[in-house]
Motif scaffolding. Structure first.
Motif, PDB file in Angstrom:
ATOM      1  N   GLY A  78       0.816  -1.213   0.000  1.00  0.00           N
ATOM      2  CA  GLY A  78       0.000   0.000   0.000  1.00  0.00           C
ATOM      3  C   GLY A  78       0.847   1.259   0.000  1.00  0.00           C
ATOM      4  O   GLY A  78       0.517   2.244  -0.681  1.00  0.00           O
ATOM      5  N   THR A  79       1.961   1.244   0.736  1.00  0.00           N
ATOM      6  CA  THR A  79       2.873   2.396   0.749  1.00  0.00           C
ATOM      7  C   THR A  79       3.457   2.633  -0.637  1.00  0.00           C
ATOM      8  O   THR A  79       3.559   3.778  -1.105  1.00  0.00           O
ATOM      9  CB  THR A  79       3.990   2.168   1.772  1.00  0.00           C
ATOM     10  N   LEU A  80       3.863   1.551  -1.322  1.00  0.00           N
ATOM     11  CA  LEU A  80       4.388   1.688  -2.685  1.00  0.00           C
ATOM     12  C   LEU A  80       3.321   2.270  -3.616  1.00  0.00           C
ATOM     13  O   LEU A  80       3.621   3.114  -4.471  1.00  0.00           O
ATOM     14  CB  LEU A  80       4.857   0.336  -3.201  1.00  0.00           C
ATOM     15  N   ALA A  81       2.082   1.810  -3.447  1.00  0.00           N
ATOM     16  CA  ALA A  81       0.991   2.322  -4.286  1.00  0.00           C
ATOM     17  C   ALA A  81       0.757   3.806  -4.030  1.00  0.00           C
ATOM     18  O   ALA A  81       0.533   4.593  -4.966  1.00  0.00           O
ATOM     19  CB  ALA A  81      -0.283   1.523  -4.018  1.00  0.00           C
ATOM     20  N   VAL A  82       0.810   4.217  -2.757  1.00  0.00           N
ATOM     21  CA  VAL A  82       0.632   5.632  -2.416  1.00  0.00           C
ATOM     22  C   VAL A  82       1.729   6.471  -3.058  1.00  0.00           C
ATOM     23  O   VAL A  82       1.462   7.538  -3.630  1.00  0.00           O
ATOM     24  CB  VAL A  82       0.630   5.813  -0.884  1.00  0.00           C
ATOM     25  N   ALA A  83       2.984   6.005  -2.989  1.00  0.00           N
ATOM     26  CA  ALA A  83       4.085   6.746  -3.600  1.00  0.00           C
ATOM     27  C   ALA A  83       3.852   6.931  -5.097  1.00  0.00           C
ATOM     28  O   ALA A  83       4.060   8.026  -5.648  1.00  0.00           O
ATOM     29  CB  ALA A  83       5.411   6.033  -3.348  1.00  0.00           C
ATOM     30  N   GLY A  84       3.407   5.876  -5.778  1.00  0.00           N
ATOM     31  CA  GLY A  84       3.141   5.970  -7.207  1.00  0.00           C
ATOM     32  C   GLY A  84       2.001   6.917  -7.531  1.00  0.00           C
ATOM     33  O   GLY A  84       2.098   7.737  -8.459  1.00  0.00           O
ATOM     34  N   LEU A  85       0.923   6.825  -6.775  1.00  0.00           N
ATOM     35  CA  LEU A  85      -0.231   7.689  -7.017  1.00  0.00           C
ATOM     36  C   LEU A  85       0.104   9.154  -6.746  1.00  0.00           C
ATOM     37  O   LEU A  85      -0.304  10.047  -7.504  1.00  0.00           O
ATOM     38  CB  LEU A  85      -1.401   7.249  -6.140  1.00  0.00           C
ATOM     39  N   TRP A  86       0.847   9.417  -5.674  1.00  0.00           N
ATOM     40  CA  TRP A  86       1.157  10.809  -5.320  1.00  0.00           C
ATOM     41  C   TRP A  86       2.101  11.435  -6.347  1.00  0.00           C
ATOM     42  O   TRP A  86       2.021  12.632  -6.591  1.00  0.00           O
ATOM     43  CB  TRP A  86       1.750  10.873  -3.913  1.00  0.00           C
ATOM     44  N   MET A  87       2.989  10.639  -6.951  1.00  0.00           N
ATOM     45  CA  MET A  87       3.831  11.175  -8.021  1.00  0.00           C
ATOM     46  C   MET A  87       2.978  11.619  -9.208  1.00  0.00           C
ATOM     47  O   MET A  87       3.296  12.591  -9.890  1.00  0.00           O
ATOM     48  CB  MET A  87       4.853  10.124  -8.472  1.00  0.00           C
ATOM     49  N   ARG A  88       1.879  10.916  -9.419  1.00  0.00           N
ATOM     50  CA  ARG A  88       0.970  11.259 -10.521  1.00  0.00           C
ATOM     51  C   ARG A  88       0.075  12.437 -10.163  1.00  0.00           C
ATOM     52  O   ARG A  88      -0.182  13.311 -10.996  1.00  0.00           O
ATOM     53  CB  ARG A  88       0.114  10.030 -10.869  1.00  0.00           C
ATOM     54  N   TRP A  89      -0.393  12.486  -8.914  1.00  0.00           N
ATOM     55  CA  TRP A  89      -1.327  13.522  -8.496  1.00  0.00           C
ATOM     56  C   TRP A  89      -0.639  14.832  -8.122  1.00  0.00           C
ATOM     57  O   TRP A  89      -1.256  15.905  -8.164  1.00  0.00           O
ATOM     58  CB  TRP A  89      -2.151  13.028  -7.293  1.00  0.00           C
ATOM     59  N   PHE A  90       0.649  14.768  -7.724  1.00  0.00           N
ATOM     60  CA  PHE A  90       1.399  15.969  -7.333  1.00  0.00           C
ATOM     61  C   PHE A  90       2.694  16.033  -8.136  1.00  0.00           C
ATOM     62  O   PHE A  90       3.797  15.915  -7.574  1.00  0.00           O
ATOM     63  CB  PHE A  90       1.693  15.947  -5.833  1.00  0.00           C
ATOM     64  N   PRO A  91       2.593  16.216  -9.450  1.00  0.00           N
ATOM     65  CA  PRO A  91       3.782  16.174 -10.300  1.00  0.00           C
ATOM     66  C   PRO A  91       4.796  17.270  -9.974  1.00  0.00           C
ATOM     67  O   PRO A  91       6.004  17.067 -10.123  1.00  0.00           O
ATOM     68  CB  PRO A  91       3.223  16.331 -11.716  1.00  0.00           C
ATOM     69  N   SER A  92       4.331  18.461  -9.556  1.00  0.00           N
ATOM     70  CA  SER A  92       5.279  19.525  -9.236  1.00  0.00           C
ATOM     71  C   SER A  92       6.138  19.155  -8.030  1.00  0.00           C
ATOM     72  O   SER A  92       7.318  19.523  -7.960  1.00  0.00           O
ATOM     73  CB  SER A  92       4.528  20.834  -8.978  1.00  0.00           C
ATOM     74  N   LEU A  93       5.557  18.423  -7.085  1.00  0.00           N
ATOM     75  CA  LEU A  93       6.325  17.967  -5.934  1.00  0.00           C
ATOM     76  C   LEU A  93       7.364  16.927  -6.355  1.00  0.00           C
ATOM     77  O   LEU A  93       8.516  16.972  -5.910  1.00  0.00           O
ATOM     78  CB  LEU A  93       5.381  17.377  -4.878  1.00  0.00           C
ATOM     79  N   ALA A  94       6.969  16.013  -7.236  1.00  0.00           N
ATOM     80  CA  ALA A  94       7.900  14.991  -7.698  1.00  0.00           C
ATOM     81  C   ALA A  94       9.052  15.606  -8.496  1.00  0.00           C
ATOM     82  O   ALA A  94      10.183  15.098  -8.463  1.00  0.00           O
ATOM     83  CB  ALA A  94       7.169  13.955  -8.553  1.00  0.00           C
ATOM     84  N   ARG A  95       8.783  16.694  -9.221  1.00  0.00           N
ATOM     85  CA  ARG A  95       9.804  17.333 -10.031  1.00  0.00           C
ATOM     86  C   ARG A  95      10.617  18.385  -9.278  1.00  0.00           C
ATOM     87  O   ARG A  95      11.567  18.930  -9.815  1.00  0.00           O
ATOM     88  CB  ARG A  95       9.179  17.994 -11.263  1.00  0.00           C
ATOM     89  N   ARG A  96      10.241  18.679  -8.057  1.00  0.00           N
ATOM     90  CA  ARG A  96      10.875  19.783  -7.330  1.00  0.00           C
ATOM     91  C   ARG A  96      12.373  19.500  -7.143  1.00  0.00           C
ATOM     92  O   ARG A  96      12.769  18.430  -6.695  1.00  0.00           O
ATOM     93  CB  ARG A  96      10.202  19.971  -5.981  1.00  0.00           C
ATOM     94  N   ASP A  97      13.183  20.496  -7.483  1.00  0.00           N
ATOM     95  CA  ASP A  97      14.631  20.318  -7.414  1.00  0.00           C
ATOM     96  C   ASP A  97      15.199  20.782  -6.086  1.00  0.00           C
ATOM     97  O   ASP A  97      15.968  20.066  -5.446  1.00  0.00           O
ATOM     98  CB  ASP A  97      15.306  21.074  -8.551  1.00  0.00           C
ATOM     99  N   ARG A  98      14.824  21.972  -5.629  1.00  0.00           N
ATOM    100  CA  ARG A  98      15.403  22.547  -4.427  1.00  0.00           C
ATOM    101  C   ARG A  98      14.316  22.833  -3.398  1.00  0.00           C
ATOM    102  O   ARG A  98      13.149  23.045  -3.731  1.00  0.00           O
ATOM    103  CB  ARG A  98      16.150  23.846  -4.752  1.00  0.00           C
ATOM    104  N   LEU A  99      14.748  22.838  -2.107  1.00  0.00           N
ATOM    105  CA  LEU A  99      13.810  23.168  -1.044  1.00  0.00           C
ATOM    106  C   LEU A  99      13.411  24.639  -1.109  1.00  0.00           C
ATOM    107  O   LEU A  99      12.259  24.992  -0.902  1.00  0.00           O
ATOM    108  CB  LEU A  99      14.429  22.850   0.317  1.00  0.00           C
TER     109      LEU A  99
END
Length: 415
Positions: free
Chosen positions: A391-412
């Protein structure tokens, strides 16, 4: 596990090693967490000795958690309107008084400790924790400059992990000598912490200046909803830990699957904190500077994989190793998420946002234990843990799809 893309901060204005205000904060955090950990051990032992009921142990935990839900909007607004060091000092003083009351009951000075008294103290502790946790989170960015916030958060997290490893053992040892000794130690820790926190030099806190209206109380929730990266990071942690948390089932693994007994259970409980402490020490020296979104999602995925390995393992060394990796990967996610939330939040909003974040953390940990217990009851222990990791792996995959700007974020810190 992939190593974080990290390097020491370039030409920081001040070294954390020589930054005295932060270490006052760090010592306060150690005393606050240690006092709570030792008191939890003592209260747990005492209520079980009085009643012999595992149900009462669950009630104590529930009574400590419920105030965090009921007060989440109020405490954030208080932290944004009033002097944050004084709020923490008052909270620690009240907890010291609670410990003193329990010590007097253990010594039978005019009264004896009862089940009802412990329940009442649990509510008081829950109220204090509802205030001091988000207030300490909101205070930290005022103690260090923005360029040192990431290593400071890692260092502050190391205080929690060190206290989690050492304090319960100290509390258990003293309790064997007498409950009054344990509560006296707790009282001393809280009083020292209260004296220290008021000495923490911090940049002047600018109050929001708004009355405690419903609009002001809900401002933290609205702010989080309006910032996709913050919402994604906080909800990712909530659901990943909610599904992947296997700590509630460690006694079952120690007794029925790994066949180690109480000593093995102690090592299993310490293993995630050992991994987290080691990773926090690494991140203090090598703060993550680039590809922070990708690294956070990798860390959550590693957390899920480590959960699956632990769930399937029947070899004690492998189980320990999986829990160490689990704790280390969780620390990476915690530091990135916490730093991101603090840097993206204006100082006048940090109390309210930290209160919601604190609720998310508490919900993921405690509701995660409930979820693990119920799933294990329905499906069995091993399937429950493995399913949680999946379930944790599934959440990580879904959140990368639902929050693409977060997944692509380079710097804090965004330019």
């Amino acid at each position: 596990m992939h190593a974080p893309d990290s390097a020491p901060l370039s030409d920081p204005p001040v070294s954390l090693r020589h930054f005295r205000p932060f270490w006052w904060f760090w010592l306060t955090r150690v005393l606050l967490t240690s006092g709570f950990q030792v008191m939890s051990v003592a209260i747990g032992w005492q209520v079980y000795a009085l009643t012999g009921s595992a149900f009462d142990l669950g009630i104590v935990g529930l009574l400590q958690f419920v105030p965090r839900i009921l007060l989440v909007l109020v405490v954030g607004t208080v932290a944004d309107r009033f002097h944050r060091q004084r709020i923490v000092a008052l909270s620690m003083t009240v907890q010291a008084a609670s410990a003193a009351l329990l010590a007097m009951g253990a010594l039978h000075w005019g009264f004896s400790t009862t089940r009802e008294l412990i329940f009442a103290i649990a509510v008081v502790i829950g109220i204090c924790r509802a205030f001091d946790m988000p207030t300490m989170q909101a205070l930290l960015p005022s103690v260090v400059p923005p360029t040192l916030l990431a290593p400071a958060i890692a260092a502050a997290a190391s205080a929690n992990e060190a206290a989690t490893i050492l304090a319960p053992a100290a509390g258990g040892f003293l309790y064997a000598l007498g409950a009054e000794f344990t509560y006296a130690l707790v009282m001393t820790m809280f009083l020292l912490g209260a004296a220290l926190v008021v000495r923490v030099p911090a940049r002047r806190h600018i109050s929001s200046g708004k009355a405690m209206t419903l609009e002001a109380l809900m401002a933290g929730v609205h702010f989080i909803r309006s910032r996709r990266d913050i919402l994604g990071a906080m909800s990712l942690d909530l659901f990943a830990v909610l599904l992947g948390g296997a700590t509630a089932l460690l006694p079952v693994y120690a007794g029925e699957i790994l066949h180690t007994g109480p000593w093995g259970l102690g090592l299993l409980r310490s293993a995630p904190a050992v991994g987290a402490l080691a990773m926090s020490a690494w991140l203090m020296r090598h703060p993550i500077q680039h590809r922070v979104g990708r690294i956070m999602f990798i860390a959550v995925a590693v957390f899920g994989l480590a959960t699956i390995v632990f769930g399937l393992s029947s070899w004690f060394p492998l189980s320990l190793a999986a829990l160490v990796v689990l704790g280390a990967s969780d620390m990476i996610s915690v530091v990135i998420r916490s730093t991101l939330v603090q840097l993206e939040t204006p100082d006048e909003m940090r109390g309210r946002v930290s209160a919601v974040n604190s609720l998310f953390i508490g919900a993921s940990n405690q509701l995660g234990e409930f979820e693990s217990g119920m799933t294990a009851h329905w499906l069995g222990t091993v399937p429950a843990v493995v399913l949680g990791g999946v379930g944790t792996l599934a959440v990580a995959g879904l959140w990368m799809r639902w929050f693409p700007s977060l997944a692509r974020r380079d710097r804090l810190i965004q330019d």
